[in-house]
Design an enzyme around this catalytic site. Structure first.
Site, PDB file in Angstrom:
ATOM      1  N   HIS A 174      -2.859 -11.895   5.102  1.00 17.75           N
ATOM      2  CA  HIS A 174      -3.020 -10.750   6.015  1.00 17.75           C
ATOM      3  C   HIS A 174      -4.396 -10.704   6.688  1.00 17.75           C
ATOM      4  O   HIS A 174      -4.767  -9.662   7.223  1.00 17.75           O
ATOM      5  CB  HIS A 174      -2.785  -9.420   5.266  1.00 17.75           C
ATOM      6  CG  HIS A 174      -1.397  -9.294   4.722  1.00 17.75           C
ATOM      7  ND1 HIS A 174      -1.135  -9.017   3.389  1.00 17.75           N
ATOM      8  CD2 HIS A 174      -0.193  -9.389   5.319  1.00 17.75           C
ATOM      9  CE1 HIS A 174       0.175  -8.959   3.198  1.00 17.75           C
ATOM     10  NE2 HIS A 174       0.774  -9.177   4.346  1.00 17.75           N
ATOM     11  N   TYR A 180      -5.489 -13.290  -3.931  1.00 16.22           N
ATOM     12  CA  TYR A 180      -4.852 -12.854  -2.683  1.00 16.22           C
ATOM     13  C   TYR A 180      -5.547 -13.509  -1.486  1.00 16.22           C
ATOM     14  O   TYR A 180      -6.728 -13.282  -1.249  1.00 16.22           O
ATOM     15  CB  TYR A 180      -4.953 -11.323  -2.646  1.00 16.22           C
ATOM     16  CG  TYR A 180      -4.460 -10.591  -1.416  1.00 16.22           C
ATOM     17  CD1 TYR A 180      -3.520 -11.118  -0.542  1.00 16.22           C
ATOM     18  CD2 TYR A 180      -4.933  -9.299  -1.158  1.00 16.22           C
ATOM     19  CE1 TYR A 180      -3.072 -10.399   0.556  1.00 16.22           C
ATOM     20  CE2 TYR A 180      -4.495  -8.568  -0.062  1.00 16.22           C
ATOM     21  CZ  TYR A 180      -3.565  -9.138   0.797  1.00 16.22           C
ATOM     22  OH  TYR A 180      -3.129  -8.415   1.880  1.00 16.22           O
ATOM     23  N   ASP A 214       3.991  -9.915   9.094  1.00 22.71           N
ATOM     24  CA  ASP A 214       4.648  -9.830   7.785  1.00 22.71           C
ATOM     25  C   ASP A 214       5.598  -8.633   7.750  1.00 22.71           C
ATOM     26  O   ASP A 214       6.680  -8.703   7.171  1.00 22.71           O
ATOM     27  CB  ASP A 214       3.560  -9.689   6.707  1.00 22.71           C
ATOM     28  CG  ASP A 214       4.113  -9.778   5.299  1.00 22.71           C
ATOM     29  OD1 ASP A 214       5.216 -10.326   5.130  1.00 22.71           O
ATOM     30  OD2 ASP A 214       3.438  -9.301   4.370  1.00 22.71           O
ATOM     31  N   CYS A 223       0.844  -1.188   0.000  1.00 23.00           N
ATOM     32  CA  CYS A 223       0.000   0.000   0.000  1.00 23.00           C
ATOM     33  C   CYS A 223       0.879   1.238   0.000  1.00 23.00           C
ATOM     34  O   CYS A 223       2.010   1.216   0.490  1.00 23.00           O
ATOM     35  CB  CYS A 223      -0.872   0.029   1.244  1.00 23.00           C
ATOM     36  SG  CYS A 223      -1.857  -1.459   1.409  1.00 23.00           S
ATOM     37  N   CYS A 271      16.732   0.029   4.438  1.00 26.38           N
ATOM     38  CA  CYS A 271      15.550   0.186   5.293  1.00 26.38           C
ATOM     39  C   CYS A 271      15.963  -0.007   6.749  1.00 26.38           C
ATOM     40  O   CYS A 271      16.755  -0.894   7.059  1.00 26.38           O
ATOM     41  CB  CYS A 271      14.535  -0.876   4.866  1.00 26.38           C
ATOM     42  SG  CYS A 271      13.170  -1.063   6.012  1.00 26.38           S
TER      43      CYS A 271
HETATM   44 FE1  SF4 Z   1       9.491   1.951   5.943  1.00 27.29          FE
HETATM   45 FE2  SF4 Z   1      12.010   1.069   5.954  1.00 27.29          FE
HETATM   46 FE3  SF4 Z   1      11.441   3.537   5.176  1.00 27.29          FE
HETATM   47 FE4  SF4 Z   1      11.232   2.838   7.767  1.00 27.29          FE
HETATM   48  S1  SF4 Z   1      13.088   2.942   6.523  1.00 27.29           S
HETATM   49  S2  SF4 Z   1       9.806   4.065   6.560  1.00 27.29           S
HETATM   50  S3  SF4 Z   1      10.473   0.752   7.509  1.00 27.29           S
HETATM   51  S4  SF4 Z   1      10.804   1.665   4.182  1.00 27.29           S
END
Ligand code: SF4
Ligand code: ADP
Length: 685
Positions: A173, A170, A266, A31, A345
């Site tokens: 979730h 799908y 998830d 999303c 991330c």
């Molecule tokens: Fe989402 Fe990773 Fe960005 Fe944090 S760093 S907002 S978890 S994509």
């Protein structure tokens, strides 16, 4: 640069039914708060991922019928032919870069409150609604099931017409009717759609067969399946019914997209799940059962892990939502041997929090996320300044670091001055707290970039006053001096502060992050801010031998963390660590050794023993330098950025620093006009 041979395997094409992905990088459906309300923004975001090298780019759950209405959230929508052109924008944007476009068709069953359409929600059995406070869902009869299949077929046909190469069924979730039929806790029907696993799988099988019937041979049909609920023996487990579902449907779909349920499992945060690839153990066996390609996720950012998963025969395609959000160019960087440039991330779920609040996505690490169309921001490109300019950035928190890095990329000569002995500001400090160590990546990524540049000078231990700044003679100044936590209790409840006796012992989060330990004795942590920090501090201090009472004016611990899918884990963790939780109480007065509380409803007063009170209420902007510089001659550009403009999330500070650097030198009116760029409703239909 040339990539390491070990990663060649990641760039092999993969056949998925009638289509072929150009490599193994697969952005699974996620999303983004754009969907049917903001189709141009959606297309630009997905197109950026394709440009960044993702061989497959999917959209997000896409409502197939008005009985699956997720309003007010902006998910995908494919109710009728009029929705096709908006979706085509996305497929064209993805195809432009040689990638495949996927669509996640969804009927959300009892997860769809139908607040817009006021249609009665549909479910396997009569049941209370999963999401929101709309009327109960009713059990689907045979005609409903026939209708559902008809709607799904129509949606598949329209999806193909919109140009999608991969079309999903799908069941994950807990969010779709197919998933709800699969699980006994949602489905205790006594007809051929309930009871045995074969019966509970029936609807999924029919949807897969229908979709293949309609689009087979043209588009691939993917099956997104939650193989384990992470609830142990009382629920679906990978090794039990999860495996049985794979065996029952093994060769039917063209692709298996396997994950765990629910969304909070998830998309776990690093705060509660430090390990990436934590999901792969649930799906290791899937490829042994099916010959069809398998995609799985796990917050993968390391190409070594990715290549190993392919070599070990666990995955054919490396799935990613969050890593592709933090770095849309992750595949390209691996391809070009630029591994150290990957913006990893941090697993904070601020991206998720935007979706949960019904607004377009944002990301802590990637400030351009969600701004591809609105502001025309590109995660890897930024316009050079007209001429080489000198800029001073004061403060090296997330705002200062981002601003300095982007100004340097634009060709400015940048001086970054930091009062402290270490760089990173609040990111370094917060990353030192329990569970937040991955957040240091926000700093590491930027420092790695800044340190390689010859046009950047960094000074530590340099607390600048206005005179110092003017003496430096740099005409363009960005003030990123941040904020400090208040010591007077001022906040959402005590608008003018709490009455605090002079001999009471008060601490703030800054004190804890600076290494101060509360003195022995009862400790009250008072949260009137409702963000994540008070809960993090409670977890951290719970291990230090204090008897802790967590007092909050909210009804639960750290309510903001509901948006990041963490709240239940936060509260559970505090309970398990022996923290006493007192909700809906405000601290009214603090005397030596005692906190006076008042019930937020009745005002009834109680006392709580407290040798120390840790106040988490509100932050105060650090403005002295900026105020002293205002109106000084000799500065052509003076701008306040980050928390000093209004304390918020780290994501907000990074965004602010990025925006200031991008807008530097631009016409002010044009900058203002960016706020007005939006997708408006056309008066047709
Ligand atoms: Fe989402 Fe990773 Fe960005 Fe944090 S760093 S907002 S978890 S994509
Ligand atoms: P933000 O989130 O906006 O980036 P932070 O609070 O993380 O803000 O960082 C602000 C940084 O600015 C801190 O590291 C602080 O030491 C530094 N700072 C504050 N005042 C000055 C100053 N006068 N000179 C240099 N650095 C400063």
């Amino acid at each position: 640069m040339k990539r390491a041979d070990a990663y060649d395997v990641l760039f092999e094409p993969v056949r998925i039914g009638p289509v072929t992905a150009r490599n193994r990088f697969y952005q699974v459906p996620h999303c983004n708060g754009m969907g049917h309300l903001r189709p141009r923004a959606e297309a630009a975001l997905r197109g950026m991922k394709a440009e960044g090298g993702w061989g497959v780019v999917c959209n997000q759950e896409t409502e197939i019928h008005p009985t699956s209405d997720l309003a007010p959230y902006a998910e995908g929508r494919l109710w009728d032919d009029r929705d096709v052109p908006a979706l085509r924008l996305m497929t064209e944007a993805v195809h432009r870069h040689g990638s495949l476009a996927g669509i996640e068709l969804a009927h959300n069953g009892n997860h769809a409150p139908n607040l817009l359409t006021r249609a009665r929600a549909l479910a396997p059995v009569d049941t209370i609604l999963e999401a929101g406070f709309a009327p109960q869902a009713r059990a689907m009869d045979k005609q409903d099931l026939r209708n559902l299949r008809h709607w799904h077929r129509n949606a598949a046909r329209r999806a193909r017409d919109a140009g999608f190469d991969i079309i999903y069924v799908y069941a994950g979730h807990y969010m779709t009717v197919a998933h709800q039929f699969l699980l006994p806790q949602y489905n205790d029907r006594s007809d051929e759609y309930g009871g045995s696993l074969e019966n509970r799988v029936r609807l999924t099988r029919e949807l897969l067969e229908d979709t293949l019937d309609v689009v087979g041979g043209e588009s691939a049909v993917a099956f997104r399946f939650a193989i384990d609920e992470m609830l142990g023996a009382d629920a679906m487990q990978a090794e039990e019914e999860g495996r049985a579902v794979v065996e029952l449907l093994a060769e039917l779909p063209d692709l298996w997209d396997v994950n765990v349920a629910g969304w909070k499992n998830d998309s776990q945060t690093t705060r509660f799940q430090a390990e990436d690839s934590y999901q792969t153990r649930y799906l290791e066996f899937v490829k042994k059962i099916t010959s069809k390609p398998v995609v799985g996720v796990g917050r993968f950012t390391s190409p070594d892990t990715m290549a190993a998963l392919v070599r070990r025969g666990v995955l054919d395609l490396i799935g990613a939502a969050r890593p592709s959000i933090a770095d849309p160019f992750l595949p390209k960087k691996i391809e070009e041997g630029r591994i150290d440039e990957i913006r990893e991330c941090i697993g904070c779920n601020i991206c998720v929090s935007a979706d949960m609040q019904g607004v377009p996505i944002r990301c802590t690490q990637n400030p351009t996320m969600g701004e591809e169309w609105r502001r025309g921001w590109h995660p890897e490109e930024i316009e050079s300044t007209a001429d080489e300019q000198a800029a001073l950035v004061v403060g090296s928190g997330p705002a200062g670091l981002e601003c300095a890095m982007q100004l340097a990329r634009r060709g400015c000569h940048v001086t970054l001055a930091e009062a402290g002995r270490e760089l990173g500001g609040r990111v370094r400090r917060e990353a030192g707290l329990t569970g937040l160590s991955a957040w240091v990546r926000v700093m590491d990524y930027r420092l790695n970039d800044l340190r390689q540049r010859t046009n950047v000078d960094i000074f530590l231990d340099s607390e600048l006053g206005a005179e110092d700044v003017l003496e430096l003679g740099v005409p363009n100044v960005f003030v990123a001096t941040g904020s400090r936590w208040r010591r007077d209790g001022r906040g959402r409840t005590a608008r003018h502060g709490i009455e605090i006796a002079a001999d009471a012992t008060i601490l703030t989060p800054d004190d804890i992050m600076d290494g101060t330990q509360p003195v022995p004795g009862p400790l009250v942590i008072y949260d009137d801010e409702h963000g994540y920090l008070a809960g993090v501090l409670a977890e951290q201090l719970a291990g230090s031998g204090h008897s802790i009472t967590f007092v909050t004016t909210a009804h639960l611990v750290s309510p903001f963390t509901e948006f990041t899918l963490e709240q239940e884990r936060v509260q559970k963790s505090l309970i398990e660590k022996g923290v006493t939780i007192v909700t809906a109480q405000a601290v009214e007065r603090i005397e030596k050794g005692v906190c006076h509380l008042a019930c937020v409803y009745s005002g009834r007063q109680t006392r709580l023993e407290a040798t120390t009170t840790l106040l988490v209420t509100q932050r105060e902007r650090v403005l002295s330098l900026y105020d002293a510089l205002l109106g000084q001659a000799g500065l052509s550009h003076l701008e306040l950025i980050g928390d000093a403009t209004g304390p918020g999330l780290i994501a907000d500070a990074v965004y602010s620093g990025h925006k200031a650097a991008r807008d530097f030198g631009r016409d002010r009116d044009a900058v203002e006009m960016d706020f007005f760029r939006r997708e408006t409703t056309a008066l047709v239909g």
